[in-house]
Enzyme design. Structure first.
Site, PDB file in Angstrom:
ATOM      1  N   GLY A  46      24.824  33.378  38.031  1.00 14.42           N
ATOM      2  CA  GLY A  46      25.517  32.282  39.889  1.00 14.42           C
ATOM      3  C   GLY A  46      26.630  33.656  39.992  1.00 14.42           C
ATOM      4  N   GLN A  51      34.861  35.066  44.157  1.00 15.72           N
ATOM      5  CA  GLN A  51      34.385  35.893  42.491  1.00 15.72           C
ATOM      6  C   GLN A  51      34.860  37.079  43.016  1.00 15.72           C
ATOM      7  OE1 GLN A  51      31.188  33.416  40.713  1.00 15.72           O
ATOM      8  NE2 GLN A  51      32.188  34.196  38.871  1.00 15.72           N
ATOM      9  N   CYS A  92      31.036  31.484  32.774  1.00 18.04           N
ATOM     10  CA  CYS A  92      31.790  31.915  33.949  1.00 18.04           C
ATOM     11  C   CYS A  92      31.988  33.123  33.866  1.00 18.04           C
ATOM     12  CB  CYS A  92      32.823  31.242  34.445  1.00 18.04           C
ATOM     13  SG  CYS A  92      33.125  31.824  36.405  1.00 18.04           S
ATOM     14  N   LEU A  93      31.522  33.712  34.667  1.00 20.31           N
ATOM     15  CA  LEU A  93      31.899  35.408  35.120  1.00 20.31           C
ATOM     16  C   LEU A  93      33.095  35.506  35.110  1.00 20.31           C
ATOM     17  CD1 LEU A  93      29.134  36.590  37.070  1.00 20.31           C
ATOM     18  CD2 LEU A  93      29.582  37.169  34.537  1.00 20.31           C
ATOM     19  N   HIS A 134      28.470  25.010  40.231  1.00 21.82           N
ATOM     20  CA  HIS A 134      29.255  25.456  39.542  1.00 21.82           C
ATOM     21  C   HIS A 134      29.761  26.439  40.695  1.00 21.82           C
ATOM     22  CE1 HIS A 134      31.330  27.989  35.990  1.00 21.82           C
ATOM     23  NE2 HIS A 134      31.327  29.112  36.916  1.00 21.82           N
ATOM     24  N   GLU A 135      29.078  26.997  41.927  1.00 20.15           N
ATOM     25  CA  GLU A 135      29.565  28.390  42.374  1.00 20.15           C
ATOM     26  C   GLU A 135      29.541  27.506  43.640  1.00 20.15           C
ATOM     27  OE1 GLU A 135      28.783  31.130  41.566  1.00 20.15           O
ATOM     28  OE2 GLU A 135      27.688  30.828  40.039  1.00 20.15           O
ATOM     29  N   HIS A 138      33.510  27.067  43.012  1.00 24.78           N
ATOM     30  CA  HIS A 138      34.574  28.342  43.218  1.00 24.78           C
ATOM     31  C   HIS A 138      35.212  28.407  45.193  1.00 24.78           C
ATOM     32  CE1 HIS A 138      34.187  30.191  39.418  1.00 24.78           C
ATOM     33  NE2 HIS A 138      33.423  30.523  39.375  1.00 24.78           N
TER      34      HIS A 138
HETATM   35 NI    NI Z   1      31.990  30.787  38.304  1.00 26.93          NI
END
Ligand code: NI
Length: 168
Positions: A46, A51, A92-93, A134-135, A138
């Protein structure tokens, strides 16, 4: 398509509330395709536009439990219903190398626009429901470590090599 640079915590863009997309056009479609490429390259499931440094309400999420592992693009997504509670490990990236259990609703209904600018409504559970939540966080400047206990969060932030300050 182009691979984009992933912003790493504590980059301030990750704390901004992203602005709504007024009209879905070629720029938004290109951004979504680039986000999908970036996510895949990074082995993520995701990704949210903040991000990659773009503070707009666009997310991509892979349906990892689906037969063809389709990637959904959700524009201006919002959760309109939630049900249940489940604990699942998240990473998380934008916070490389850390992960922790997070408790969230198990099932969600999400309304959003797709890449054609059409309204869509999804009822989902499992990992996809988790990724979408989660997204969407963000987009509101929230990262998953905000959802864990204070001491755990302190430990994770130190692990990231970032000075830990209390937030008042
Ligand atoms: Ni994330």
């Amino acid at each position: 398509m182009a691979k984009l640079e992933i912003k790493i915590y504590p980059d301030p863009v990750l704390r901004k509330k992203a602005r709504r997309v007024e009209k879905v056009g070629d720029n938004e479609r290109k951004l979504a395709y680039d986000m999908i490429e970036t996510m895949r390259f990074a082995n993520g499931v995701g990704l949210a536009a903040p991000q990659v440094g773009i503070s707009r309400r666009i997310v991509v999420a892979e349906d990892v439990e689906g037969d063809n592992r389709a990637v959904l693009t959700l524009i201006n997504p919002r959760i309109t219903q939630k049900k249940g509670k489940v604990k699942l490990c998240e990473g998380c990236l934008s916070l490389p190398g850390v992960s922790n259990d997070v408790v969230r609703p198990e099932f969600v209904t999400v309304e959003a626009l797709n890449l054609d600018g059409d309204e869509l409504k999804i009822n989902t559970g499992g990992i996809l429901a988790r990724i979408i939540q989660h997204e969407i966080d963000h987009l509101d400047g929230i990262v998953f470590i905000d959802k864990v206990g204070f001491l755990k969060r302190k430990k994770i932030i130190k692990q990231l090599g970032v000075k830990f300050c209390m937030e008042f």
